[in-house]
Design an enzyme around this catalytic site. Structure first.
Site, PDB file in Angstrom:
ATOM      1  N   GLU A  53       0.750  -1.269  -0.070  1.00 16.72           N
ATOM      2  CA  GLU A  53      -0.201   0.453   0.407  1.00 16.72           C
ATOM      3  C   GLU A  53       0.531   1.224  -0.056  1.00 16.72           C
ATOM      4  O   GLU A  53       0.641   2.298  -0.340  1.00 16.72           O
ATOM      5  CB  GLU A  53      -1.333   0.402   1.141  1.00 16.72           C
ATOM      6  CG  GLU A  53      -2.257  -0.467   0.816  1.00 16.72           C
ATOM      7  CD  GLU A  53      -2.185  -3.113   1.215  1.00 16.72           C
ATOM      8  OE1 GLU A  53      -0.835  -2.693   2.092  1.00 16.72           O
ATOM      9  OE2 GLU A  53      -2.426  -2.944   1.868  1.00 16.72           O
ATOM     10  N   PHE A  60     -12.383  -7.140  12.975  1.00 14.88           N
ATOM     11  CA  PHE A  60     -10.824  -7.227  12.586  1.00 14.88           C
ATOM     12  C   PHE A  60     -10.675  -6.953  11.541  1.00 14.88           C
ATOM     13  O   PHE A  60     -11.472  -6.360  10.153  1.00 14.88           O
ATOM     14  CB  PHE A  60     -11.439  -9.043  11.945  1.00 14.88           C
ATOM     15  CG  PHE A  60     -10.450  -9.167  10.965  1.00 14.88           C
ATOM     16  CD1 PHE A  60      -9.281  -9.697  11.115  1.00 14.88           C
ATOM     17  CD2 PHE A  60     -10.843  -9.223   9.667  1.00 14.88           C
ATOM     18  CE1 PHE A  60      -7.873 -10.237   9.917  1.00 14.88           C
ATOM     19  CE2 PHE A  60     -10.006  -9.882   7.992  1.00 14.88           C
ATOM     20  CZ  PHE A  60      -8.357 -10.941   8.871  1.00 14.88           C
ATOM     21  N   GLN A  61      -8.969  -6.353  11.503  1.00 12.77           N
ATOM     22  CA  GLN A  61      -8.840  -5.123  10.567  1.00 12.77           C
ATOM     23  C   GLN A  61      -9.298  -4.094  10.639  1.00 12.77           C
ATOM     24  O   GLN A  61     -10.061  -3.277   9.563  1.00 12.77           O
ATOM     25  CB  GLN A  61      -9.049  -5.717   8.698  1.00 12.77           C
ATOM     26  CG  GLN A  61      -8.036  -6.861   8.001  1.00 12.77           C
ATOM     27  CD  GLN A  61      -7.928  -7.779   7.426  1.00 12.77           C
ATOM     28  OE1 GLN A  61      -8.846  -6.866   6.029  1.00 12.77           O
ATOM     29  NE2 GLN A  61      -6.585  -7.862   7.155  1.00 12.77           N
ATOM     30  N   LYS A  90     -18.424  -0.943   4.905  1.00 10.24           N
ATOM     31  CA  LYS A  90     -18.604  -1.399   4.207  1.00 10.24           C
ATOM     32  C   LYS A  90     -20.586  -1.349   4.033  1.00 10.24           C
ATOM     33  O   LYS A  90     -20.043  -1.799   3.018  1.00 10.24           O
ATOM     34  CB  LYS A  90     -17.813  -2.690   4.680  1.00 10.24           C
ATOM     35  CG  LYS A  90     -18.297  -3.691   3.490  1.00 10.24           C
ATOM     36  CD  LYS A  90     -17.021  -4.641   4.346  1.00 10.24           C
ATOM     37  CE  LYS A  90     -16.895  -6.245   2.567  1.00 10.24           C
ATOM     38  NZ  LYS A  90     -18.685  -6.592   1.654  1.00 10.24           N
ATOM     39  N   MET A 114      23.992   8.442   2.867  1.00  9.82           N
ATOM     40  CA  MET A 114      24.641   9.989   4.019  1.00  9.82           C
ATOM     41  C   MET A 114      24.476   9.714   5.836  1.00  9.82           C
ATOM     42  O   MET A 114      25.150  10.106   5.840  1.00  9.82           O
ATOM     43  CB  MET A 114      22.964  10.383   4.167  1.00  9.82           C
ATOM     44  CG  MET A 114      22.482  12.145   4.147  1.00  9.82           C
ATOM     45  SD  MET A 114      23.880  12.700   3.016  1.00  9.82           S
ATOM     46  CE  MET A 114      22.925  13.465   2.069  1.00  9.82           C
TER      47      MET A 114
END
Lengths: 160, 561
Positions: B49, B111-112, B161, B475
């Site tokens: 993502e 969940f999630q 949802k 760096m």
């Protein structure tokens, strides 16, 4: 530069999460909130936040600009240095003994406070007024024993 | 007409002109993905993502349009946060759609489930949790409006949802009207007259341009102003390309790894026109010593940028393009010799700094990373879109590739996000399939989102990756060398994949150069090979980026080669 106390009057959209955006802005940028009071205005879509904060002039300017940048903030007014009225509400539970009950009533009367609840061992006193007035009455109650207090922080409006 | 939430989202995206989105499906967004197949919106399936958000970001930076990405709830959303913060710091217009668990489960540790609106409050311009499908179309319209207006930024819309699959009578949303959000584009005219008079009287003027020049699309106006008034120009990292890097008036980038000339000029100038910049600490160095002789004019669309880090004498809140157009018109009314005096002494001094202490590196029989960037510039004729990762590779690209046009330079300036460049290149290549898009990377940072190689291969995106491979986190190693007595703690990256084989494993091509004599050949081969390519340049291990100003020091305290 000296730190100054400023009282900000902020109109915001009356939506969930707006207070969290304001509080998050302060914590994220390391600004200080001394007190905060929020409630719906006469327009149910708008809430008014009255906030007391402290900082040097440059920080206060940033605070006002950063607040204004939040999408849900409608206006930000700094009341400091302007003509305004402000009040704070405090409820204070003071311990009572038979010999102090009269004294507490007299003090409440002098400060135009109200006894709003009476228990076996305490009075609950409602006081409204300026920060100075509230500090003064609390100082007087202190030796008698304060069980609990709750303060709203100031709410304020411009004088017109 | 009755529509589901998912259908409303797709219609709204089309109405906003979106034809490509970057994303990754999951349970909470499965209805969107189902609906997506019934639209002509192209979806780019990334492998992580974070890649989706950076790709949308790269797309936005090169097109100037809003980049769009879609991810699922919970881990999908949290994986997107780094990308969102990157876009926020660099003011990139973006809309991120996240799925959320059904409304009835919000707050139940479902969940999630994650409070992504809460998590992204500090790193989005605004965000929404949609609770009513009837409001969905308007919220999307509002989100695009907020993302692309004023100081642009990412806006997140979290859609549960049940909202996605519930139905409502669709109504086309009207114009967006927000009483609490009205960015001010129009600058104060009196203040602009003040700039004109300051320019006329300045002996040592300088323009300091920033990313705002790119965002407000006013490179043309800036160039006109500089040439008309004979004022030299420097820029922040984000401002590269806003003024032609090939122009005589160009001094190079300013700041920690800025040119000697730019850093000296900003310290000596008596008038600084700061346009669309926010005076980042990487630019100012020690603030008290920064441009202490100058009257500073600061133009910015965002009032919070003004007086934030540096005190300003002439603040102007407004759009850079409008401001510069008005200023140019005002100056046109003056005699040319008044606005364009010879300023022999100042321009002579600037030129002496420029030619006396140029960007330099010493050649040896090991490949120098600067040489690779110089050759890349030469072979792409300065016309490539260059994205970068973060670190030494980014600074060498900024220093040695001369950007002639805006939206050609894509880099994570504010947040400094390693892993940004490659997915951003994928987004840029989607926007311009026919342009050469090159990600200049380090061996450390390319490994942060290397999985997007599969995305590039799947969609046939011919992104070229130039790895300046020094087997170090370069760096940090440089800082350890200069300020920590060469105590190279955890910066050694000798254990790395064979990048050529890695490219081949993904179905792409890979080439390697280990000697200076091979650089040009590998670059030519890599650029000419169709499809995505990794070019692995084994460079000098302990090469440093110079000039360098130690953090917090005045910017004239430069360590030179």
């Amino acid at each position: 530069m000296n730190e100054e106390k400023h009282i900000l009057s902020i109109l915001v959209d009356n939506e969930p999460g707006v207070l969290s955006r304001i509080a998050g802005l302060f914590s994220g940028r390391g600004y200080n909130i001394e007190s905060l009071s929020v409630a719906e205005t006469n327009d149910p879509k708008v809430s008014r936040v009255t906030m007391v904060t402290t900082g040097v002039a440059q920080i206060i300017e940033q605070i006002k600009k950063q607040l204004h940048k939040l999408v849900n903030v409608i206006t930000v007014h700094d009341l400091t240095g302007k003509a305004y009225v402000h009040r704070e509400l405090v409820l204070v539970k003071v311990y009572t003994r038979p010999e102090t009950r009269g004294e507490i009533l007299r003090i409440a009367d002098v400060f135009r406070a109200k006894i709003v609840d009476v228990g076996n061992e305490h009075y609950t006193v409602e006081v409204t007024g300026s920060e100075d007035k509230i500090s003064a009455i609390l100082k007087i109650f202190q030796p008698m024993g304060i069980k609990e207090i709750v303060r709203t922080g100031p709410v304020a409006l411009f004088r017109e | 007409m009755e529509m589901t939430g998912a259908q409303i989202v797709m219609k709204s995206l089309k109405d906003e002109g979106v034809d490509v989105i970057f994303g990754y499906p999951g349970g909470a967004v499965i209805d969107f993905y189902d609906e997506l197949t019934r639209t002509d919106i192209k979806h780019i399936l990334v492998r992580h993502e974070q890649g989706a958000v950076h790709a949308a970001d790269g797309f936005a930076r090169v097109t100037g349009d809003v980049g769009v990405c879609m991810v699922t709830s919970g881990p999908g959303a949290t994986n997107a946060v780094t990308g969102i913060a990157t876009a926020y710091m660099d003011s990139i217009p973006m809309v991120i759609i996240t799925g959320q668990v059904p409304t009835s489960l919000i707050g139940n540790d479902a969940f999630q489930e994650v409070d992504i609106v809460g998590i992204t409050r500090p790193c989005t311009k605004h965000n929404y949790l949609v609770k009513d499908v009837k409001k969905l179309a308007y919220i999307i319209k509002e989100a695009f409006h907020i993302a692309r207006t004023g100081r642009p930024g990412p806006v997140l819309i979290d859609i549960p949802k049940d909202i996605t699959n519930s139905r409502t009578e669709y109504e086309q949303p009207g114009e967006v009207s927000l009483r609490s959000y009205n960015p001010n584009y129009k600058p104060n005219m009196k203040q602009i007259s003040k700039i004109a008079s300051l320019i006329k009287n300045a002996k040592k003027p300088l323009i300091f341009s920033g990313g705002g020049i790119i965002l407000s699309d006013c490179s043309k106006e800036l160039t006109e102003l500089a040439r008309k008034t004979n004022i030299p120009v420097t820029s922040s990292l984000m401002g590269l390309g806003g003024f032609p890097g090939t122009d005589d008036l160009w001094l190079g980038m300013l700041g920690m790894h800025g040119t000697y000339c730019a850093n000296m000029a900003i310290s000596e100038c008596d008038l600084m026109l700061a346009l669309g910049v926010r005076f980042d600490d990487r630019v100012t160095g020690k603030v008290d010593a920064f441009a202490k002789n100058a009257t500073i004019v600061h133009v910015d669309i965002d009032p919070t940028s003004i007086h934030k880090n540096v005190p300003v004498q002439v603040p102007i809140v407004g759009d850079c393009k409008i401001t510069l157009s008005v200023l140019n018109e005002l100056l046109d009314q003056e005699k040319p010799e008044i606005i364009k005096p010879e300023r022999k002494e100042w321009l002579g001094q600037v030129s002496e700094w420029k030619t006396g202490t140029p960007l330099a590196y010493s050649q040896s029989d090991v490949i120098k990373p600067q040489y690779v960037v110089e050759k890349l510039y030469e072979l792409t004729k300065g016309e490539a879109i260059i994205t970068t990762e973060v670190g030494q590779n980014q600074m060498w690209a900024a220093q040695f590739y001369k950007f002639a046009t805006p939206n050609q330079w894509v880099t994570s300036g504010g947040l400094g996000t390693m892993g940004f460049g490659f997915p951003a290149a994928i987004g840029a290549q989607m926007a311009f399939p026919d342009k050469i898009v090159v990600d200049v990377a380090g061996d450390g940072s390319i490994q942060m989102n290397i999985q997007e190689m599969a995305t590039a291969v799947q969609y046939g995106l011919p992104v070229k990756i130039v790895i300046l491979n020094n087997r170090f986190l370069g760096m940090v190693r440089q800082w350890q060398e200069l300020f920590y007595k060469r105590n190279y703690s955890s910066t050694n990256m000798e254990h790395a994949p064979d990048f050529v084989k890695l490219a081949e494993a993904y179905g792409a091509a890979g080439f390697r150069a280990t000697k200076p004599s091979e650089v040009e050949e590998v670059l030519k081969k890599g650029l000419a090979t169709p499809g995505p390519v990794i070019m692995d340049f084994v460079v000098e291990r302990e090469e440093c980026v110079y000039p360098m100003v130690p953090a917090g020091a005045p910017i004239t305290n430069m360590l030179l080669v």
